[in-house]
Scaffold this active site. Structure first.
Site, mmCIF file in Angstrom:
data_model
loop_
_atom_site.group_PDB
_atom_site.id
_atom_site.type_symbol
_atom_site.label_atom_id
_atom_site.label_comp_id
_atom_site.label_asym_id
_atom_site.label_seq_id
_atom_site.Cartn_x
_atom_site.Cartn_y
_atom_site.Cartn_z
ATOM 1 N N LYS A 46 0.809 -1.222 0.000
ATOM 2 C CA LYS A 46 0.000 0.000 0.000
ATOM 3 C C LYS A 46 0.844 1.276 0.000
ATOM 4 O O LYS A 46 0.411 2.304 -0.497
ATOM 5 C CB LYS A 46 -0.974 -0.001 1.169
ATOM 6 N N GLU A 52 -10.545 6.926 3.975
ATOM 7 C CA GLU A 52 -11.186 5.984 4.880
ATOM 8 C C GLU A 52 -10.215 4.834 5.100
ATOM 9 O O GLU A 52 -9.259 4.657 4.352
ATOM 10 C CB GLU A 52 -12.461 5.428 4.245
ATOM 11 N N SER A 86 1.897 -9.674 -0.960
ATOM 12 C CA SER A 86 1.531 -8.257 -0.810
ATOM 13 C C SER A 86 1.877 -7.671 0.550
ATOM 14 O O SER A 86 2.049 -6.459 0.670
ATOM 15 C CB SER A 86 0.038 -8.072 -1.094
HETATM 16 C C1 LIG Z 1 -5.070 -4.058 1.663
HETATM 17 C C2 LIG Z 1 -4.315 -5.266 1.387
HETATM 18 C C3 LIG Z 1 -4.665 -6.137 0.332
HETATM 19 C C4 LIG Z 1 -5.892 -5.951 -0.510
HETATM 20 O O1 LIG Z 1 -5.914 -4.794 -1.285
HETATM 21 P P1 LIG Z 1 -5.731 -4.847 -2.869
HETATM 22 O O2 LIG Z 1 -6.101 -3.473 -3.288
HETATM 23 O O3 LIG Z 1 -6.646 -5.893 -3.411
HETATM 24 O O4 LIG Z 1 -4.310 -5.175 -3.123
HETATM 25 C C5 LIG Z 1 -3.853 -7.228 0.079
HETATM 26 N N1 LIG Z 1 -2.760 -7.486 0.826
HETATM 27 C C6 LIG Z 1 -2.396 -6.694 1.863
HETATM 28 C C7 LIG Z 1 -1.194 -7.044 2.640
HETATM 29 C C8 LIG Z 1 -3.157 -5.556 2.177
HETATM 30 O O5 LIG Z 1 -2.796 -4.778 3.201
#
Ligand SMILES: *Cc1c(COP(=O)(O)O)cnc(C)c1O
Length: 416
Positions: free
Chosen positions: A101, A123, A390
Site C-alpha cells: 500500500k 477511509e 503483498s
Molecule cells: C489491503 C491489502 C490487500 C488488498 O488490497 P488490494 O487493493 O486488493 O491489493 C492485500 N494485501 C495486503 C497485505 C493488504 O494490506
C-alpha cells in the site's frame, strides 16, 4: 522471447478511456458537487504522470524510503515439499510499513503536495491504508484525516495507535454498520467540504475516475520490477503470476508487468471465506453481478435492490463487495482468471510459508500463496509460479493463533 510492451494492442496503455472506462466498467458516477474536484485531480494527475521531476522524486522515495526494488525470491523448501512447480515470491512484504500500500500512498500524497493541498483524507477498514497514508503524509509534511467505522476503531486498536503516533487524526464513524462502507461515505463528505485545501486518497484501484488509473500506475512498479527480475534470475518469464484480490491494487500492480505477455497466465485469487452463501465470502468475481458502488461500475455483491451485501473474509483487507474496474474488464476478455481460496486455504498457507521459508505472510497474501500451492501440486517441475506477497503477517498473529492454533496445524496434513 517475450514481446515488448510497445504494440498498439497493449493492454497497458490503451486503458482507461478519457472518461475512465475499462470497457463498460469504471467511469465516474458522482454527484454534481464532486465533479469539479474530481476533474481537478484528474487534470493534475494526467499532467504530473508525464512530469520528469515528479517521476524522479517518486522513484527516489521508492528507492531510499520504501526500499525498492523488493526482491524476487525462490521458495526452494516450499517447492520441494510440494514436489511440483517452482514457486517464487515478489517480496512486497519487505517494503517500509510491510505491504504494497505504501506504493500508491507515496504517489497520492506526492500528487497532493504538488497540487498545493494541505491535507489528505481517506477511509480505512482494518487500518492498513490509514497507516500507509499517515506514513506518507508524515514523510511529506501534509496533514492526514482518517475516517474509520467505530466498530473497526475498537477492533484495530494497534493500527489506530500507529496512525496517531504518525500524526494522523482518526475520526470514528458512528453511522450505519459503523464499518468500511460508512467510513468511505464520511470521508467523501469531509472531502467535499473543502476540496480546495484537501485531497481524497483512495486505498485501492476502486472509486471514481481517475483513482483506478492512478493507483494502477503507482502499483505498476511491482510488475515492472518483477518481470525484469524474473527474466534475470531464470532466463524466462513465469508460467503464471498469482495475486490476491480485494479491491485489486496489488494484483493489478504485478499483472500490469505481464499483461502484454500472452504466454504468462494471470490468476487473481478472491476470498472464498467460509462458504458460498451471501455474507460468508467476498468473492466478487465469482458471485457478483454488474452494479455500482462508490462512484464506479464493477462486479458487485449486491441484493435485489443493488445495495452492496455484507461481505466476510478472514483477511480484513479483502472484504470489499466491489472490485477494481480493470479487473472486471480483464475477466470478461479472459486475460485473467479469477478463482477463490477459502479461509482454511489461507490459514494453511500462512503456516506452510512460515515453517518452510521463515516468511510469515499477511492473511490477504496467504490466499494467493494457498492457491499457488494447489496449482504447483498439479504442475510439472519445470513450471514456474510467481506470487505477489503483498504484505507481512505480524498484524495477523493474534487472530491466527486464536482461530487456528499451532497444535491444530501440526496435527493436520501440512500441505494440500
Ligand atoms: C489491503 C491489502 C490487500 C488488498 O488490497 P488490494 O487493493 O486488493 O491489493 C492485500 N494485501 C495486503 C497485505 C493488504 O494490506
Amino acid at each position: 522471447m517475450a514481446k515488448t510492451n510497445q504494440t498498439n494492442q497493449s493492454l497497458n496503455t490503451q486503458q482507461p478511456d478519457a472518461e475512465g472506462f475499462f470497457g463498460t466498467y469504471g467511469g465516474a458516477f458522482i454527484p454534481p458537487s464532486l465533479q469539479s474536484a474530481m476533474k481537478e485531480i484528474t487534470d493534475s494527475y494526467l499532467q504530473i504522470r508525464e512530469d520528469a521531476s515528479f517521476i524522479e522524486e517518486l522513484a527516489f522515495l521508492q528507492k531510499t524510503y520504501t526500499g525498492r526494488p523488493s526482491p524476487v525470491y525462490y521458495c526452494k523448501r516450499l517447492s520441494e515439499a510440494i514436489g511440483g512447480a517452482s514457486i517464487y515470491l515478489k517480496r512486497e512484504d519487505l517494503n517500509h510499513t510491510g505491504a504494497h500500500k505504501i506504493n500508491h500512498c507515496l504517489g497520492e500524497v506526492l500528487l497532493a503536495k504538488r497540487m498545493g493541498k494541505k491535507k489528505v483524507i481517506a477511509e480505512t477498514g482494518a487500518g492498513q491504508h490509514g497507516v500507509a497514508l499517515a506514513t506518507a503524509a508524515a514523510l511529506l509534511g501534509l496533514e492526514c484525516d482518517i475516517y474509520m467505522g467505530s466498530v473497526d476503531v475498537d477492533k484495530q486498536a494497534p493500527n489506530v495507535r500507529r496512525m496517531q503516533v504518525l500524526g494522523a487524526r482518526v475520526i470514528p464513524v458512528d453511522r450505519g454498520t459503523k464499518t468500511l462502507k460508512d467510513a468511505v461515505d464520511a470521508a467523501f463528505e469531509a472531502y467535499l467540504e473543502d476540496p480546495v485545501q484537501t485531497m481524497y486518497a483512495i486505498g485501492s484501484v476502486v472509486g471514481p475516475h481517475p483513482f483506478p488509473l492512478m493507483v494502477r500506475d503507482f502499483q505498476s512498479v511491482v510488475g515492472r520490477e518483477a518481470r525484469e527480475q524474473f527474466l534475470e534470475t531464470t532466463g524466462t518469464l513465469p508460467g503464471s503470476v498469482v495475486a490476491c484480490v480485494g479491491g485489486g491494487s496489488n494484483a493489478i500492480g504485478i499483472f500490469s508487468g505481464f499483461l502484454d505477455d500472452p504466454e504468462v497466465a494471470l490468476v487473481g485469487v478472491e476470498p472464498g471465506g467460509r462458504g458460498p452463501y451471501p455474507g460468508d465470502n467476498a468473492a466478487t468475481m465469482t458471485y457478483g453481478k454488474v452494479g455500482k458502488i462508490h462512484g464506479f461500475a464493477c462486479y458487485l455483491l449486491q441484493d435485489a435492490n443493488g445495495e452492496p451485501l455484507p461481505v466476510y473474509s478472514i483477511a480484513s483487507g479483502l472484504d470489499y463487495p466491489g472490485v477494481g474496474p480493470q479487473h472486471c474488464y480483464l475477466k470478461d476478455i479472459g486475460r485473467v482468471s479469477y478463482v477463490m481460496a477459502s479461509d482454511r486455504d489461507a490459514l494453511t498457507a500462512f503456516y506452510n510459508l512460515s515453517r518452510l521459508e521463515g516468511i510469515i505472510p499477511a492473511l490477504e497474501s496467504s490466499h494467493a500463496v494457498g492457491h499457488a500451492i494447489k496449482m504447483a501440486s498439479h504442475l510439472p517441475k519445470e513450471a514456474t509460479l510467481l506470487v505477489n506477497l503483498s504484505g507481512r503477517g505480524d498484524k495477523d498473529m493474534d487472530y491466527v493463533l486464536n482461530h487456528y492454533p499451532i497444535e491444530a496445524y501440526e496435527s493436520s496434513q501440512m500441505l494440500v
